[in-house]
Scaffold this motif. Sequence first.
Motif, short mmCIF file in Angstrom:
data_model
loop_
_atom_site.label_atom_id
_atom_site.label_comp_id
_atom_site.label_asym_id
_atom_site.label_seq_id
_atom_site.Cartn_x
_atom_site.Cartn_y
_atom_site.Cartn_z
N HIS A 187 4.21 2.86 -7.85
CA HIS A 187 4.14 4.27 -7.35
C HIS A 187 5.92 4.94 -6.73
O HIS A 187 6.48 4.45 -6.35
N ASP A 188 5.16 6.02 -7.73
CA ASP A 188 6.77 7.04 -8.11
C ASP A 188 7.70 6.94 -6.83
O ASP A 188 8.46 7.13 -6.20
N ASP A 189 6.45 7.79 -5.92
CA ASP A 189 7.72 8.24 -4.71
C ASP A 189 7.35 7.15 -3.53
O ASP A 189 8.54 7.70 -2.78
N TYR A 190 6.85 6.45 -3.20
CA TYR A 190 7.43 5.32 -2.46
C TYR A 190 8.60 4.17 -3.54
O TYR A 190 8.94 3.82 -2.37
N ALA A 191 8.23 4.04 -4.30
CA ALA A 191 9.48 4.12 -5.27
C ALA A 191 11.00 4.92 -4.74
O ALA A 191 11.99 3.93 -4.39
N HIS A 228 0.16 10.90 5.39
CA HIS A 228 0.11 9.24 5.86
C HIS A 228 1.62 8.30 5.61
O HIS A 228 1.68 7.09 5.29
N THR A 229 2.53 8.72 4.72
CA THR A 229 3.59 7.88 4.14
C THR A 229 4.54 7.36 5.61
O THR A 229 4.42 6.19 4.97
N LYS A 230 4.31 7.77 6.61
CA LYS A 230 4.82 7.25 7.89
C LYS A 230 4.06 5.74 8.01
O LYS A 230 4.74 4.99 8.53
N ARG A 231 2.66 5.82 7.77
CA ARG A 231 2.27 3.52 7.41
C ARG A 231 2.52 3.18 6.39
O ARG A 231 2.59 1.82 6.43
N ARG A 232 3.94 3.52 5.81
CA ARG A 232 4.41 2.51 4.84
C ARG A 232 4.89 1.59 5.22
O ARG A 232 5.68 1.89 6.42
N LEU A 233 4.98 0.09 5.14
CA LEU A 233 5.13 -0.76 4.75
C LEU A 233 6.99 -0.52 5.47
O LEU A 233 7.71 -1.10 6.11
N ASP A 239 0.64 -1.36 0.19
CA ASP A 239 0.20 -0.16 -0.09
C ASP A 239 1.18 1.33 -0.04
O ASP A 239 1.55 1.38 0.99
N PRO A 240 0.59 2.31 -0.89
CA PRO A 240 1.58 2.79 -1.19
C PRO A 240 1.00 4.40 0.16
O PRO A 240 2.24 5.39 0.58
N TRP A 241 0.20 4.57 0.40
CA TRP A 241 -0.48 5.42 1.17
C TRP A 241 0.45 6.97 0.41
O TRP A 241 1.40 7.56 1.16
#
Length: 246
Positions: A185-189, A155-160, A148-150
């Motif tokens: 997801h570009d930003d998650y990447a 919410h990005t602090k919830r990223r696994l 999940d990219p949040w």
Amino acid sequence: MIDNNEELIYRSYRQGGKRYEHAVKADGRELRFEFEDGLYMLANPLWAQLEPGASFQPINPEAIFGNANPLFVEIGIGNGEFIAHHAGNEPQQNWVGFEVFHKIFHKAVARCHKVSHGNIRLMQFDAELFVRLLPDKSVSGFYVNFPDPWPKSKHTKRRLLKTWFMELMSQKLRDDGLITVATDHDDYAREITENFAAAQSLESALAAPFVNEIGDYYQTKYYRKFAAQGTVYFYQMRKKSLRGSA
Ligand SMILES: C[S@@+](CC[C@H](N)C(=O)[O-])C[C@H]1O[C@@H](n2cnc3c(N)ncnc32)[C@H](O)[C@@H]1O
């Protein structure tokens, strides 16, 4: 964080044709996992009961599967396609899959029932807890497909895939094991690239920090959805101690 020193009894038994697994915390409160037909563990919504400082004994995968075959772990199995594909085609591999979302978890269970050789355990539970409970150096491969990219910045602090979790997976990985991650997801990447770079015990097993294609990679529902719309980023990480020997 989990303190492994306090006692947790983890036992299994059969009753009325069903196999049950019980885990009992030292304070006597019971955490109950049910295996149905030996295939999956259904946890009650236990995460609500897991207060900070809760403590558990490590899980013994050999006891769960009844053999010492290589162990693979998929986090966020979704509808279970990926784990069903691999475990169904590789009876000599043991697979544990985690999914928190009740509705698709049951789809995954139905799918895995059809193909299991007794080598799949699915758990409706937060992988963050259970990865901690695995013995060190016990996992041949971790897979995290389209976590999940949040996307909202708050919410990005919830990223696994934070560095601490990468290091935790590394600790549980065999010396020849791999951690494989795919995201669209570009930003998650961007964050995953940074976080893996910061994970001291890991290095890329690929020619670059990530690639946009891995041959023969099983295409999950999210892969099919997102690969058509944009770029997919694949990461494959190994322990740094293997430098030069692979
Ligand atoms: C975007 S979906 C991808 C599903 C599947 N891997 C695929 O590629 O089709 C991410 C899944 O991870 C699950 N998930 C998120 N955090 C998790 C966690 N900490 N433990 C287990 N599952 C988790 C979500 O419920 C969701 O089903």
